[in-house]
Enzyme design. Sequence first.
Site, PDB file in Angstrom:
ATOM      1  N   ASP A  54       0.717  -1.217   0.135  1.00  0.00           N
ATOM      2  CA  ASP A  54       0.079  -0.046  -0.090  1.00  0.00           C
ATOM      3  C   ASP A  54       0.633   1.359  -0.188  1.00  0.00           C
ATOM      4  OD1 ASP A  54      -1.704   2.152   0.837  1.00  0.00           O
ATOM      5  OD2 ASP A  54      -3.120   0.773   2.042  1.00  0.00           O
ATOM      6  N   ASN A  77       2.133   3.143 -10.052  1.00  0.00           N
ATOM      7  CA  ASN A  77       1.049   3.368 -11.643  1.00  0.00           C
ATOM      8  C   ASN A  77      -0.408   3.314 -10.442  1.00  0.00           C
ATOM      9  OD1 ASN A  77      -1.259   2.220 -13.010  1.00  0.00           O
ATOM     10  ND2 ASN A  77      -0.609   1.361 -11.650  1.00  0.00           N
ATOM     11  N   TYR A 139      -7.953  15.421  -7.527  1.00  0.00           N
ATOM     12  CA  TYR A 139      -7.076  14.418  -8.424  1.00  0.00           C
ATOM     13  C   TYR A 139      -6.307  14.736  -9.343  1.00  0.00           C
ATOM     14  CZ  TYR A 139      -6.529  11.299 -12.116  1.00  0.00           C
ATOM     15  OH  TYR A 139      -5.980   9.985 -13.402  1.00  0.00           O
ATOM     16  N   LYS A 143      -1.821  15.254  -9.407  1.00  0.00           N
ATOM     17  CA  LYS A 143      -1.770  14.826 -10.537  1.00  0.00           C
ATOM     18  C   LYS A 143      -0.776  16.398 -11.030  1.00  0.00           C
ATOM     19  CE  LYS A 143      -2.564  10.287 -11.068  1.00  0.00           C
ATOM     20  NZ  LYS A 143      -2.412   9.605 -11.043  1.00  0.00           N
TER      21      LYS A 143
HETATM   22  N1  LIG Z   1      -8.199   5.058 -16.218  1.00  0.00           N
HETATM   23  C1  LIG Z   1      -7.677   6.314 -17.223  1.00  0.00           C
HETATM   24  O1  LIG Z   1      -8.576   6.924 -17.005  1.00  0.00           O
HETATM   25  C2  LIG Z   1      -6.583   7.181 -16.573  1.00  0.00           C
HETATM   26  C3  LIG Z   1      -6.197   7.987 -16.893  1.00  0.00           C
HETATM   27  C4  LIG Z   1      -4.866   8.384 -16.620  1.00  0.00           C
HETATM   28  C5  LIG Z   1      -4.047   8.032 -15.540  1.00  0.00           C
HETATM   29  N2  LIG Z   1      -4.519   7.009 -15.207  1.00  0.00           N
HETATM   30  C6  LIG Z   1      -3.647   6.632 -14.132  1.00  0.00           C
HETATM   31  O2  LIG Z   1      -3.609   5.331 -14.517  1.00  0.00           O
HETATM   32  C7  LIG Z   1      -3.029   5.020 -13.043  1.00  0.00           C
HETATM   33  C8  LIG Z   1      -3.799   3.541 -12.175  1.00  0.00           C
HETATM   34  O3  LIG Z   1      -4.576   3.126 -12.452  1.00  0.00           O
HETATM   35  P1  LIG Z   1      -6.274   2.805 -13.634  1.00  0.00           P
HETATM   36  O4  LIG Z   1      -6.995   3.363 -14.316  1.00  0.00           O
HETATM   37  O5  LIG Z   1      -5.061   1.548 -14.067  1.00  0.00           O
HETATM   38  O6  LIG Z   1      -7.186   2.531 -12.603  1.00  0.00           O
HETATM   39  P2  LIG Z   1      -7.766   1.201 -11.302  1.00  0.00           P
HETATM   40  O7  LIG Z   1      -8.347  -0.006 -12.556  1.00  0.00           O
HETATM   41  O8  LIG Z   1      -8.798   2.367 -10.770  1.00  0.00           O
HETATM   42  O9  LIG Z   1      -6.198   0.865 -10.964  1.00  0.00           O
HETATM   43  C9  LIG Z   1      -5.685   1.414  -9.487  1.00  0.00           C
HETATM   44  C10 LIG Z   1      -4.994   0.752  -9.153  1.00  0.00           C
HETATM   45  O10 LIG Z   1      -4.409   1.389  -7.801  1.00  0.00           O
HETATM   46  C11 LIG Z   1      -4.262   0.502  -6.850  1.00  0.00           C
HETATM   47  N3  LIG Z   1      -3.980   1.571  -5.805  1.00  0.00           N
HETATM   48  C12 LIG Z   1      -5.341   2.489  -5.268  1.00  0.00           C
HETATM   49  N4  LIG Z   1      -4.546   3.307  -4.365  1.00  0.00           N
HETATM   50  C13 LIG Z   1      -3.877   2.422  -3.060  1.00  0.00           C
HETATM   51  C14 LIG Z   1      -2.620   2.830  -2.621  1.00  0.00           C
HETATM   52  N5  LIG Z   1      -3.693   3.234  -1.543  1.00  0.00           N
HETATM   53  N6  LIG Z   1      -1.840   1.574  -2.667  1.00  0.00           N
HETATM   54  C15 LIG Z   1      -1.765   1.289  -3.453  1.00  0.00           C
HETATM   55  N7  LIG Z   1      -2.066   0.482  -4.390  1.00  0.00           N
HETATM   56  C16 LIG Z   1      -3.602   1.368  -4.483  1.00  0.00           C
HETATM   57  C17 LIG Z   1      -5.143  -0.266  -6.628  1.00  0.00           C
HETATM   58  O11 LIG Z   1      -5.000  -1.150  -5.770  1.00  0.00           O
HETATM   59  P3  LIG Z   1      -6.586  -2.061  -5.356  1.00  0.00           P
HETATM   60  O12 LIG Z   1      -7.367  -2.802  -6.391  1.00  0.00           O
HETATM   61  O13 LIG Z   1      -6.370  -2.932  -3.860  1.00  0.00           O
HETATM   62  O14 LIG Z   1      -7.162  -0.308  -5.077  1.00  0.00           O
HETATM   63  C18 LIG Z   1      -5.373  -0.751  -8.249  1.00  0.00           C
HETATM   64  O15 LIG Z   1      -4.571  -1.363  -8.605  1.00  0.00           O
HETATM   65  C19 LIG Z   1      -3.371   5.648 -12.299  1.00  0.00           C
HETATM   66  O16 LIG Z   1      -2.504   6.304 -11.129  1.00  0.00           O
HETATM   67  C20 LIG Z   1      -4.367   6.727 -12.505  1.00  0.00           C
HETATM   68  O17 LIG Z   1      -4.819   7.702 -12.549  1.00  0.00           O
HETATM   69  C21 LIG Z   1      -5.503   6.442 -15.481  1.00  0.00           C
END
Ligand SMILES: NC(=O)c1ccc[n+]([C@@H]2O[C@H](COP(=O)([O-])OP(=O)(O)OC[C@H]3O[C@@H](n4cnc5c(N)ncnc54)[C@H](OP(=O)(O)O)[C@@H]3O)[C@@H](O)[C@H]2O)c1
Length: 241
Positions: A54, A77, A139, A143
């Site tokens: 975490d 990530n 958020y 970022k």
């Molecule tokens: N999806 C988009 O449109 C998008 C766009 C731009 C940037 N991003 C960025 O891409 C990255 C990945 O996002 P995603 O879209 O794959 O999101 P996601 O499907 O919601 O996955 C988020 C991941 O982060 C983990 N996480 C959250 N809080 C945490 C903590 N305190 N410690 C460790 N792990 C934690 C979650 O683990 P749990 O399963 O345990 O909750 C999950 O594995 C993020 O940084 C996000 O801001 C996403």
Amino acid sequence: MTIADKTVLVTGANRGIGRALVEEALKRGAKRVYAGTRQPLAHPDGRVMPLILDVTSAPQTQAAAGSVESLDILINNAGLAFYDDLSDRAALEQHLAVNLYGPYGVIQAFLPLLTRSRGAIVNVLSDAALAALPIIPAYSISKAAAFSLTQSLRALLAGRGVRVHAVIAGPVDTDMSRDLDAPKASPESVARAIFDAVEKGEEDIFPDPASQTLAEGWRSSPGKALELRNAALIAAKALKA
Ligand SMILES: NC(=O)c1ccc[n+]([C@@H]2O[C@H](COP(=O)([O-])OP(=O)(O)OC[C@H]3O[C@@H](n4cnc5c(N)ncnc54)[C@H](OP(=O)(O)O)[C@@H]3O)[C@@H](O)[C@H]2O)c1
């Protein structure tokens, strides 16, 4: 930098972009992939080493760093996003805890290993770092702050041979953007584009069709020119020392 034979750590590795990054690193022949997750993870590939991590937990971060022998690429990530309107301080603090202090703590813990390998840090950010998305302002702030962290670390660590990449992603089809009604890139295509760009040494990575529309403008912008000019202050200080 090629991924083959390298050791890679991905935080938030159990779903979304993180899971796709783990699979892509394996496809590219990574020697070992540390998968940081909050819950125990099982993976059929013997090169995957699960790590309970975490990113808001200093003890877990220290324990994770203590159990890794060497590391070439750290991918920050893990991320959190939820709707807010800036009326609740706790919402801002939660976003900063995961999206800013999380990567900050993980980077500090793994920096000795990354310095030894002359490795790379990849911070998964968002186009909301460049222009706030006011439906998710907390958020966006987190970022933008993480982008600033990335720029400073890039300048500060260059002399030690550690590269620091920013991923300026647009919408990606994961749980995080479930409610967003917009075209989204697949996590797999984003993971491929991230590793392609790391292999090419691109410091700012625009990994999907929406963010690619910003890439050229950003690279030739006054903002990028100012970043380079400011970074030169660190290089000049190092030369004098
Ligand atoms: N999806 C988009 O449109 C998008 C766009 C731009 C940037 N991003 C960025 O891409 C990255 C990945 O996002 P995603 O879209 O794959 O999101 P996601 O499907 O919601 O996955 C988020 C991941 O982060 C983990 N996480 C959250 N809080 C945490 C903590 N305190 N410690 C460790 N792990 C934690 C979650 O683990 P749990 O399963 O345990 O909750 C999950 O594995 C993020 O940084 C996000 O801001 C996403």
